[in-house]
Write a protein that holds these residues in place. Structure first.
Motif, PDB file in Angstrom:
ATOM      1  N   HIS A 246       0.699  -1.121   0.117  1.00 57.92           N
ATOM      2  CA  HIS A 246       0.035  -0.032  -0.012  1.00 57.92           C
ATOM      3  C   HIS A 246       0.974   1.215   0.080  1.00 57.92           C
ATOM      4  O   HIS A 246       2.125   1.044   0.165  1.00 57.92           O
ATOM      5  N   PHE A 247       0.266   2.413  -0.364  1.00 56.28           N
ATOM      6  CA  PHE A 247       0.977   3.533  -0.354  1.00 56.28           C
ATOM      7  C   PHE A 247       0.938   4.337   0.980  1.00 56.28           C
ATOM      8  O   PHE A 247       1.716   5.380   0.992  1.00 56.28           O
ATOM      9  N   GLU A 248       0.223   4.054   1.988  1.00 59.27           N
ATOM     10  CA  GLU A 248       0.180   4.924   3.235  1.00 59.27           C
ATOM     11  C   GLU A 248       1.603   4.781   3.783  1.00 59.27           C
ATOM     12  O   GLU A 248       2.149   4.002   4.158  1.00 59.27           O
ATOM     13  N   GLY A 249       1.798   6.296   4.508  1.00 58.07           N
ATOM     14  CA  GLY A 249       2.870   5.925   5.365  1.00 58.07           C
ATOM     15  C   GLY A 249       4.052   6.020   4.548  1.00 58.07           C
ATOM     16  O   GLY A 249       5.229   5.804   5.176  1.00 58.07           O
ATOM     17  N   LEU A 250       4.199   6.015   3.140  1.00 56.06           N
ATOM     18  CA  LEU A 250       5.524   6.094   2.608  1.00 56.06           C
ATOM     19  C   LEU A 250       6.356   7.419   2.527  1.00 56.06           C
ATOM     20  O   LEU A 250       5.695   8.517   2.736  1.00 56.06           O
ATOM     21  N   PRO A 251       7.564   7.400   2.624  1.00 58.68           N
ATOM     22  CA  PRO A 251       8.457   8.644   2.627  1.00 58.68           C
ATOM     23  C   PRO A 251       7.872   9.452   1.426  1.00 58.68           C
ATOM     24  O   PRO A 251       7.714   9.191   0.530  1.00 58.68           O
ATOM     25  N   SER A 252       7.901  10.836   1.652  1.00 59.44           N
ATOM     26  CA  SER A 252       7.243  11.892   0.695  1.00 59.44           C
ATOM     27  C   SER A 252       8.281  11.962  -0.659  1.00 59.44           C
ATOM     28  O   SER A 252       7.965  12.253  -1.573  1.00 59.44           O
ATOM     29  N   GLU A 253       9.610  11.771  -0.364  1.00 59.28           N
ATOM     30  CA  GLU A 253      10.518  11.629  -1.311  1.00 59.28           C
ATOM     31  C   GLU A 253      10.181  10.713  -2.561  1.00 59.28           C
ATOM     32  O   GLU A 253      10.674  10.852  -3.636  1.00 59.28           O
ATOM     33  N   LEU A 254       9.382   9.535  -2.164  1.00 56.19           N
ATOM     34  CA  LEU A 254       9.343   8.451  -3.077  1.00 56.19           C
ATOM     35  C   LEU A 254       7.946   8.650  -3.901  1.00 56.19           C
ATOM     36  O   LEU A 254       7.150   8.946  -3.318  1.00 56.19           O
ATOM     37  N   GLN A 255       8.100   8.291  -5.102  1.00 55.60           N
ATOM     38  CA  GLN A 255       7.004   8.344  -6.002  1.00 55.60           C
ATOM     39  C   GLN A 255       6.230   7.009  -5.887  1.00 55.60           C
ATOM     40  O   GLN A 255       6.669   6.107  -5.504  1.00 55.60           O
ATOM     41  N   GLN A 256       4.782   7.045  -6.105  1.00 56.97           N
ATOM     42  CA  GLN A 256       4.172   5.841  -6.154  1.00 56.97           C
ATOM     43  C   GLN A 256       3.687   5.606  -7.729  1.00 56.97           C
ATOM     44  O   GLN A 256       3.272   6.590  -8.286  1.00 56.97           O
ATOM     45  N   ILE A 257       3.850   4.441  -8.032  1.00 61.37           N
ATOM     46  CA  ILE A 257       3.355   4.022  -9.336  1.00 61.37           C
ATOM     47  C   ILE A 257       2.655   2.549  -9.216  1.00 61.37           C
ATOM     48  O   ILE A 257       2.863   1.602  -8.174  1.00 61.37           O
ATOM     49  N   THR A 258       1.533   2.495  -9.844  1.00 62.40           N
ATOM     50  CA  THR A 258       0.534   1.319  -9.905  1.00 62.40           C
ATOM     51  C   THR A 258       0.771   0.779 -11.216  1.00 62.40           C
ATOM     52  O   THR A 258       0.610   1.447 -12.183  1.00 62.40           O
TER      53      THR A 258
END
Length: 164
Positions: A72-84
């Motif tokens: 999941h994407f919750e709580g990931l460091p803000s410096e990291l992008q999220q891709i699905t």
């Protein structure tokens, strides 16, 4: 070289986007793995992923996304992008060997698609990826100019029959 067709489930990943450069891939991996070292949402700690924007194959792949698969994407460091990456069918090829073998594997994969009957999905937004085994040796810890043994799986997306 054995190319098999596999169905892969949806992947969520925490990544850094970088220019295509072996040294930058290793720097990005170091940053991602440090930021996610203790994150409970990491789904796969056995592999490092390099995501390839398939739409760039028509000219030259200039950008990569390097990261880890997460639940999941919750709580990931803000410096990291999220891709699905959506669930999809892929041509899978395992690369195990030196740099020459790796280049031959990519040539075989391109030739396989040219011969048909499957078409590579190179539409905008389509990603392929390399799933690098981190054991027994983490390839991201070997300088790009020095590495001469590769152990990873290539997943090249296939267009569905309804998309042809």
């Amino acid at each position: 070289m054995n190319i098999e067709i596999v169905e892969r489930p949806e992947l969520k990943a925490a990544v850094l986007q970088i220019p295509r450069d072996g040294r930058l891939v290793r720097d990005a991996w170091a940053q991602v793995s440090a930021r996610l070292k203790h994150h409970p949402g990491v789904a796969d700690r056995e592999h490092g992923y390099v995501f390839i924007p398939e739409w760039q194959w028509s000219t030259e792949v200039t950008t990569l996304w390097v990261g880890m698969v997460v639940d999941h994407f919750e709580g990931l460091p803000s410096e990291l992008q999220q891709i699905t990456i959506p669930a999809k069918r892929y041509a899978k090829l395992t690369v195990r060997g030196n740099r020459t073998h790796m280049e031959e594997a990519y040539g075989a994969l391109f030739g396989w698609f040219e011969q048909g009957p499957y078409e590579r999905d190179v539409r905008d937004g389509s990603f392929g990826y390399e799933m690098n085994r981190l054991q027994p040796v983490n390839p991201f810890e070997i300088p790009a100019d020095d590495i001469d043994y590769f152990d990873y799986d290539i997943y090249a997306p296939i267009k569905d029959e309804t998309e042809l």
